[in-house]
Write a protein that holds these residues in place. Structure first.
Motif, PDB file in Angstrom:
ATOM      1  N   ALA A 158       0.856  -1.193   0.000  1.00 44.06           N
ATOM      2  CA  ALA A 158       0.000   0.000   0.000  1.00 44.06           C
ATOM      3  C   ALA A 158       0.889   1.240   0.000  1.00 44.06           C
ATOM      4  CB  ALA A 158      -0.903   0.011   1.231  1.00 44.06           C
ATOM      5  N   LEU A 159       0.291   2.323  -0.417  1.00 40.14           N
ATOM      6  CA  LEU A 159       1.035   3.574  -0.514  1.00 40.14           C
ATOM      7  C   LEU A 159       0.288   4.640   0.285  1.00 40.14           C
ATOM      8  CD1 LEU A 159       3.510   4.349  -2.293  1.00 40.14           C
ATOM      9  CD2 LEU A 159       1.906   5.175  -3.993  1.00 40.14           C
ATOM     10  N   PHE A 160       0.954   5.229   1.267  1.00 44.42           N
ATOM     11  CA  PHE A 160       0.372   6.331   2.025  1.00 44.42           C
ATOM     12  C   PHE A 160       0.939   7.625   1.459  1.00 44.42           C
ATOM     13  CE2 PHE A 160      -1.908   4.708   5.809  1.00 44.42           C
ATOM     14  CZ  PHE A 160      -1.696   3.352   5.616  1.00 44.42           C
ATOM     15  N   VAL A 161       0.053   8.510   1.034  1.00 44.87           N
ATOM     16  CA  VAL A 161       0.503   9.759   0.417  1.00 44.87           C
ATOM     17  C   VAL A 161       0.191  10.916   1.370  1.00 44.87           C
ATOM     18  CG1 VAL A 161       0.262  11.281  -1.579  1.00 44.87           C
ATOM     19  CG2 VAL A 161       0.129   8.805  -1.880  1.00 44.87           C
ATOM     20  N   GLY A 162       1.233  11.609   1.794  1.00 49.44           N
ATOM     21  CA  GLY A 162       1.114  12.669   2.800  1.00 49.44           C
ATOM     22  C   GLY A 162       0.290  13.857   2.330  1.00 49.44           C
ATOM     23  N   PRO A 163      -0.175  14.654   3.275  1.00 50.31           N
ATOM     24  CA  PRO A 163      -1.080  15.763   2.942  1.00 50.31           C
ATOM     25  C   PRO A 163      -0.360  16.996   2.398  1.00 50.31           C
ATOM     26  CG  PRO A 163      -0.716  15.677   5.303  1.00 50.31           C
ATOM     27  CD  PRO A 163       0.051  14.535   4.721  1.00 50.31           C
ATOM     28  N   ASP A 164       0.957  17.016   2.538  1.00 53.11           N
ATOM     29  CA  ASP A 164       1.659  18.243   2.173  1.00 53.11           C
ATOM     30  C   ASP A 164       2.280  18.183   0.777  1.00 53.11           C
ATOM     31  OD1 ASP A 164       3.407  16.304   2.862  1.00 53.11           O
ATOM     32  OD2 ASP A 164       4.748  17.585   4.025  1.00 53.11           O
ATOM     33  N   LEU A 165       1.922  17.189  -0.015  1.00 51.06           N
ATOM     34  CA  LEU A 165       2.509  17.094  -1.353  1.00 51.06           C
ATOM     35  C   LEU A 165       1.761  17.994  -2.332  1.00 51.06           C
ATOM     36  CD1 LEU A 165       3.207  13.263  -1.751  1.00 51.06           C
ATOM     37  CD2 LEU A 165       4.692  15.055  -0.871  1.00 51.06           C
ATOM     38  N   SER A 166       2.483  18.485  -3.298  1.00 47.73           N
ATOM     39  CA  SER A 166       1.854  19.345  -4.309  1.00 47.73           C
ATOM     40  C   SER A 166       1.031  18.474  -5.270  1.00 47.73           C
ATOM     41  CB  SER A 166       2.940  20.071  -5.101  1.00 47.73           C
ATOM     42  OG  SER A 166       3.683  19.121  -5.844  1.00 47.73           O
ATOM     43  N   ASP A 167       0.118  19.116  -5.994  1.00 45.36           N
ATOM     44  CA  ASP A 167      -0.669  18.386  -6.989  1.00 45.36           C
ATOM     45  C   ASP A 167       0.237  17.720  -8.015  1.00 45.36           C
ATOM     46  OD1 ASP A 167      -2.909  19.114  -5.684  1.00 45.36           O
ATOM     47  OD2 ASP A 167      -3.726  20.430  -7.244  1.00 45.36           O
ATOM     48  N   ALA A 168       1.320  18.410  -8.356  1.00 44.36           N
ATOM     49  CA  ALA A 168       2.250  17.840  -9.348  1.00 44.36           C
ATOM     50  C   ALA A 168       2.870  16.551  -8.810  1.00 44.36           C
ATOM     51  CB  ALA A 168       3.342  18.860  -9.672  1.00 44.36           C
ATOM     52  N   ASP A 169       3.241  16.564  -7.526  1.00 40.62           N
ATOM     53  CA  ASP A 169       3.811  15.356  -6.917  1.00 40.62           C
ATOM     54  C   ASP A 169       2.785  14.219  -6.912  1.00 40.62           C
ATOM     55  OD1 ASP A 169       6.366  16.218  -6.398  1.00 40.62           O
ATOM     56  OD2 ASP A 169       5.895  16.988  -4.388  1.00 40.62           O
ATOM     57  N   VAL A 170       1.547  14.589  -6.516  1.00 39.16           N
ATOM     58  CA  VAL A 170       0.494  13.572  -6.455  1.00 39.16           C
ATOM     59  C   VAL A 170       0.255  12.984  -7.847  1.00 39.16           C
ATOM     60  CG1 VAL A 170      -1.969  13.160  -5.998  1.00 39.16           C
ATOM     61  CG2 VAL A 170      -0.633  14.547  -4.411  1.00 39.16           C
ATOM     62  N   ASN A 171       0.191  13.850  -8.844  1.00 40.18           N
ATOM     63  CA  ASN A 171      -0.035  13.364 -10.211  1.00 40.18           C
ATOM     64  C   ASN A 171       1.092  12.431 -10.656  1.00 40.18           C
ATOM     65  OD1 ASN A 171      -2.476  14.648 -10.605  1.00 40.18           O
ATOM     66  ND2 ASN A 171      -1.507  16.558 -11.287  1.00 40.18           N
ATOM     67  N   ALA A 172       2.313  12.819 -10.313  1.00 34.78           N
ATOM     68  CA  ALA A 172       3.454  11.977 -10.705  1.00 34.78           C
ATOM     69  C   ALA A 172       3.373  10.619 -10.014  1.00 34.78           C
ATOM     70  CB  ALA A 172       4.760  12.686 -10.337  1.00 34.78           C
ATOM     71  N   ILE A 173       2.987  10.634  -8.753  1.00 35.36           N
ATOM     72  CA  ILE A 173       2.875   9.373  -8.011  1.00 35.36           C
ATOM     73  C   ILE A 173       1.785   8.498  -8.635  1.00 35.36           C
ATOM     74  CG2 ILE A 173       2.151   8.368  -5.803  1.00 35.36           C
ATOM     75  CD1 ILE A 173       3.524  10.837  -4.463  1.00 35.36           C
ATOM     76  N   MET A 174       0.643   9.121  -8.950  1.00 39.80           N
ATOM     77  CA  MET A 174      -0.464   8.351  -9.518  1.00 39.80           C
ATOM     78  C   MET A 174      -0.068   7.739 -10.862  1.00 39.80           C
ATOM     79  SD  MET A 174      -2.686   8.591  -7.179  1.00 39.80           S
ATOM     80  CE  MET A 174      -4.263   8.059  -7.764  1.00 39.80           C
ATOM     81  N   SER A 175       0.638   8.510 -11.672  1.00 42.73           N
ATOM     82  CA  SER A 175       1.083   7.973 -12.956  1.00 42.73           C
ATOM     83  C   SER A 175       2.034   6.804 -12.742  1.00 42.73           C
ATOM     84  CB  SER A 175       1.812   9.044 -13.773  1.00 42.73           C
ATOM     85  OG  SER A 175       0.966  10.125 -13.979  1.00 42.73           O
ATOM     86  N   GLY A 176       2.907   6.973 -11.747  1.00 41.80           N
ATOM     87  CA  GLY A 176       3.857   5.903 -11.450  1.00 41.80           C
ATOM     88  C   GLY A 176       3.143   4.640 -11.003  1.00 41.80           C
ATOM     89  N   VAL A 177       2.138   4.804 -10.153  1.00 41.11           N
ATOM     90  CA  VAL A 177       1.392   3.635  -9.663  1.00 41.11           C
ATOM     91  C   VAL A 177       0.642   2.972 -10.816  1.00 41.11           C
ATOM     92  CG1 VAL A 177      -0.484   2.861  -8.148  1.00 41.11           C
ATOM     93  CG2 VAL A 177       1.169   4.523  -7.315  1.00 41.11           C
ATOM     94  N   ALA A 178       0.059   3.792 -11.682  1.00 41.83           N
ATOM     95  CA  ALA A 178      -0.697   3.242 -12.819  1.00 41.83           C
ATOM     96  C   ALA A 178       0.197   2.351 -13.675  1.00 41.83           C
ATOM     97  CB  ALA A 178      -1.271   4.384 -13.665  1.00 41.83           C
ATOM     98  N   GLN A 179       1.433   2.766 -13.845  1.00 45.32           N
ATOM     99  CA  GLN A 179       2.345   1.967 -14.670  1.00 45.32           C
ATOM    100  C   GLN A 179       2.890   0.770 -13.895  1.00 45.32           C
ATOM    101  OE1 GLN A 179       5.257   4.782 -16.040  1.00 45.32           O
ATOM    102  NE2 GLN A 179       3.767   5.847 -17.291  1.00 45.32           N
ATOM    103  N   PHE A 180       3.091   0.986 -12.606  1.00 49.19           N
ATOM    104  CA  PHE A 180       3.724  -0.061 -11.791  1.00 49.19           C
ATOM    105  C   PHE A 180       2.733  -1.172 -11.438  1.00 49.19           C
ATOM    106  CE2 PHE A 180       4.807  -1.635  -7.519  1.00 49.19           C
ATOM    107  CZ  PHE A 180       6.033  -2.200  -7.795  1.00 49.19           C
ATOM    108  N   ASP A 181       1.629  -0.789 -10.797  1.00 46.10           N
ATOM    109  CA  ASP A 181       0.577  -1.751 -10.458  1.00 46.10           C
ATOM    110  C   ASP A 181      -0.666  -0.985 -10.017  1.00 46.10           C
ATOM    111  OD1 ASP A 181      -1.112  -3.677  -9.566  1.00 46.10           O
ATOM    112  OD2 ASP A 181       0.213  -4.496  -8.026  1.00 46.10           O
TER     113      ASP A 181
END
Lengths: 89, 384
Positions: A52-75
C-alpha cells in the motif's frame, strides 16, 4: 498477513511526519514500512511487493499526479491512502 | 486535490482517505480495509492454503461431506455462516477437490468501494477512463478455469448485483470500456454472514440473484454450536504456530475445558487469534485455565447468578468489571459513586459535615465543596 517481501510505503515531503506515520503503521502489526520522498519511491521499493502507498497531505498536486502515474504503470491494484490535513487535529 | 477530484481523475485507483494527523482507530480501519479488500487471499487463520477443514463435530463432518459432493460439479455454491466461521476454508476445500486446474481467486465484495468494484471484477480496457493506461483483466478472468470466491456477497452494491447476475446466467463478462463479451469458465462460490432473505425483504438484495447463487447452499454452524471442534482446532493452531516459530506450547486440560465453554462470538478467527497470542506471550510454556483472558475464564455457565449492579451502567462478574457495549463515561460513573458514599457518610454522621469529612478522610472544605457540587442535603441518619 502479507508475505515477508511486501512493503508499505509512506511518501511525504516532511521526513519527520513520514517517520511518525511509519511508526504508527508499524505499531498496527503491519509488514515492512518504509518512508520515501515523492521522487524516489520506486527506487526505495526495490524488489519488494508494494502492499500500500500512504501519500502525505503536504505534497503538491504535481507530486500527487506523478505518483499516480507511477502507480498506474507499476501496479494499478495497489491501494493508495490519501491523507488530508484535518482541522480537528 | 480533494477526494472527489482524485476519484474523477484516477477512477482506476484504489483510493482510501485518511485524516492527518492520523488517529489510531482510523488508521486501523484503513489497514483492515486494505487487508480485507486487497490482501492476498488468506488461508484463513493460519491454516495455510490447504483449505483443510479441521474438526470432527457432526456439523463439520456434514460440511465436509457437502463440499465433497458439490466439488466436481460446476454448481454455484452459497456458503452461509457467522463471521469467522471459516467460509473461505470451505470454499478452498471445494476448489481443491474440484479438479479444476485454474486458480482460486477470492475477493471481499463488501470491502471494495462501489465505484471500483466493476473494474475489479471485470477488468477494464486501456483508455476506458482517465488513468487507465493499460488493459487489465478483472478477477473473473484471473479465475478462469478455476474458482472465484465472492465473500460478503450480501454487502454487494445493488448495481453490481445486476451485473453479477448476468455473468452467472450468461457466463460472459465485459470489461469496463470494452465492447466484447468474453466467455469465462469460472466456478463461482459466494459467501455471506448476512441473512439474505431479510436483505431481500428490505430491498437490499436481489431475489433472482439469491436463487441463482443458492443452487447449493452450505451453512456453517457457529463455533459455540460445535464445541467438539474446539480441541482439534486448538491443537492444529498450536502445532502450526509453534512449528513456524520454533517454540512449544502445552495447553492444559483445564484450559481446553474453559475454551469449550466459551461462546466464541468471533468464532474460529477469535480462537486462532487467542492461540497466536498465547504462543507469543508464553513461548515454551504451559497454558492453564488461569492463563486465559477474562472473557473466556468468566464465561462460565455454572456461575451463580450474578452480576451485581454498580450504578446504572456497570456490572461485575467475579472481580472483573464488564463495560457496557454502547460506551461508558468513567467520570460520570465515579461521580455517581462518590455522591453515594458522601450521602452515606453524611447520614451516618447525622449530617455533621466535620464528622463525615473525618470519616471519609478528606478536609471539611473539600467535603463542603463536593456537597455543593452534587446538590446534597445534610441528612441525618434515619431521615430520608
Amino acid at each position: 498477513m502479507a508475505d515477508q517481501s511486501s512493503v508499505i510505503l509512506v511518501i511525504n515531503g516532511r521526513k519527520r511526519a513520514a517517520s511518525n506515520l511509519k511508526e504508527l503503521i508499524e505499531f498496527m502489526d503491519t509488514p515492512l514500512v518504509c518512508t520515501a520522498a515523492p521522487d524516489e519511491w520506486r527506487q526505495r521499493l526495490g524488489d519488494h511487493r508494494l502492499e500500500a502507498l500512504f501519500v502525505g497531505p503536504d505534497l503538491s498536486d504535481a507530486d500527487v499526479n506523478a505518483i499516480m502515474s507511477g502507480v498506474a504503470q507499476f501496479d494499478p491494484n495497489v491501494p493508495i491512502i490519501m491523507m488530508h490535513a484535518s482541522s480537528g487535529g | 486535490m480533494n477526494d472527489a477530484e482524485l476519484h474523477k481523475r484516477y477512477p482506476w485507483a484504489r483510493l482510501h482517505a485518511l485524516d492527518y494527523p492520523v488517529r489510531l482507530d482510523a488508521l486501523g480501519a484503513v489497514l483492515e480495509e486494505i487487508r480485507a479488500a486487497h490482501g492476498p487471499a488468506r488461508g484463513a487463520y493460519g491454516l495455510g492454503q490447504s483449505g483443510r477443514l479441521i474438526g470432527d463435530s457432526a456439523d463439520t463432518r456434514r460440511v465436509r461431506r457437502l463440499a465433497k459432493q458439490v466439488a466436481p460439479s460446476l454448481a454455484t455454491v452459497l456458503i452461509l455462516g457467522e463471521s469467522g466461521t471459516g467460509k473461505e476454508v470451505v470454499a478452498r476445500q471445494i476448489h481443491d477437490q474440484s479438479g479444476r486446474e485454474g486458480p482460486f481467486v477470492a475477493i471481499n465484495s463488501g470491502a471494495i468501494p462501489e465505484q471500483l468494484l466493476e473494474s475489479e471484477l471485470f477488468g477494464h480496457e486501456r483508455g476506458a477512463f482517465t488513468g487507465a493506461v493499460s488493459t487489465r483483466a478483472g478477477r473473473f478472468e484471473q479465475a478462469r478455469g478455476g474458482t472465484f470466491f465472492l465473500d460478503e456477497i450480501g454487502d454487494m452494491p445493488a448495481v453490481m448485483q445486476v451485473k453479477l447476475l448476468r455473468v452467472l446466467e450468461e457466463r460472459v463478462i465485459e470489461r469496463v470500456g470494452g465492447t466484447t463479451s468474453i466467455p469465462v469458465d469460472v466456478r463461482v462460490i459466494a459467501a455471506t454472514h448476512r441473512d439474505l432473505p431479510a436483505r431481500i425483504e428490505a430491498g437490499k438484495f436481489r431475489e433472482d440473484l439469491f436463487y441463482r447463487l443458492s443452487v447449493f447452499p452450505i451453512e456453517i454452524a457457529p463455533l459455540r454450536d460445535r464445541t467438539d471442534d474446539i480441541e482439534p482446532l486448538v491443537f492444529e493452531f498450536v502445532d502450526r504456530l509453534c512449528r513456524d516459530r520454533s517454540v512449544s506450547l502445552d495447553i492444559g486440560a483445564d484450559a481446553i475445558e474453559r475454551l469449550r465453554r466459551y461462546a466464541w462470538p468471533g468464532n474460529v478467527r477469535e480462537l486462532a487469534n487467542l492461540i497466536e497470542r498465547l504462543v507469543v506471550t508464553r513461548p515454551n510454556g504451559i497454558v492453564t485455565a488461569r492463563d486465559l483472558p477474562w472473557p473466556i475464564v468468566d464465561d462460565r455457565t455454572d456461575d451463580p447468578p450474578f452480576p451485581e449492579v454498580i450504578g446504572a451502567a456497570l456490572t461485575t462478574t467475579g472481580d472483573r468489571v464488564r463495560l457496557p457495549a454502547d460506551g461508558f463515561d468513567l467520570r460520570e460513573h465515579l461521580a455517581h459513586i462518590e455522591q453515594g458514599i458522601i450521602q452515606n457518610a453524611l447520614a451516618e454522621a447525622d449530617g455533621v459535615v466535620q464528622r463525615a469529612a473525618e470519616r471519609l478522610g478528606i478536609g471539611r472544605t473539600t467535603l463542603v465543596e463536593k456537597i455543593r457540587r452534587y446538590g446534597l442535603k445534610r441528612e441525618s441518619k434515619g431521615h430520608k
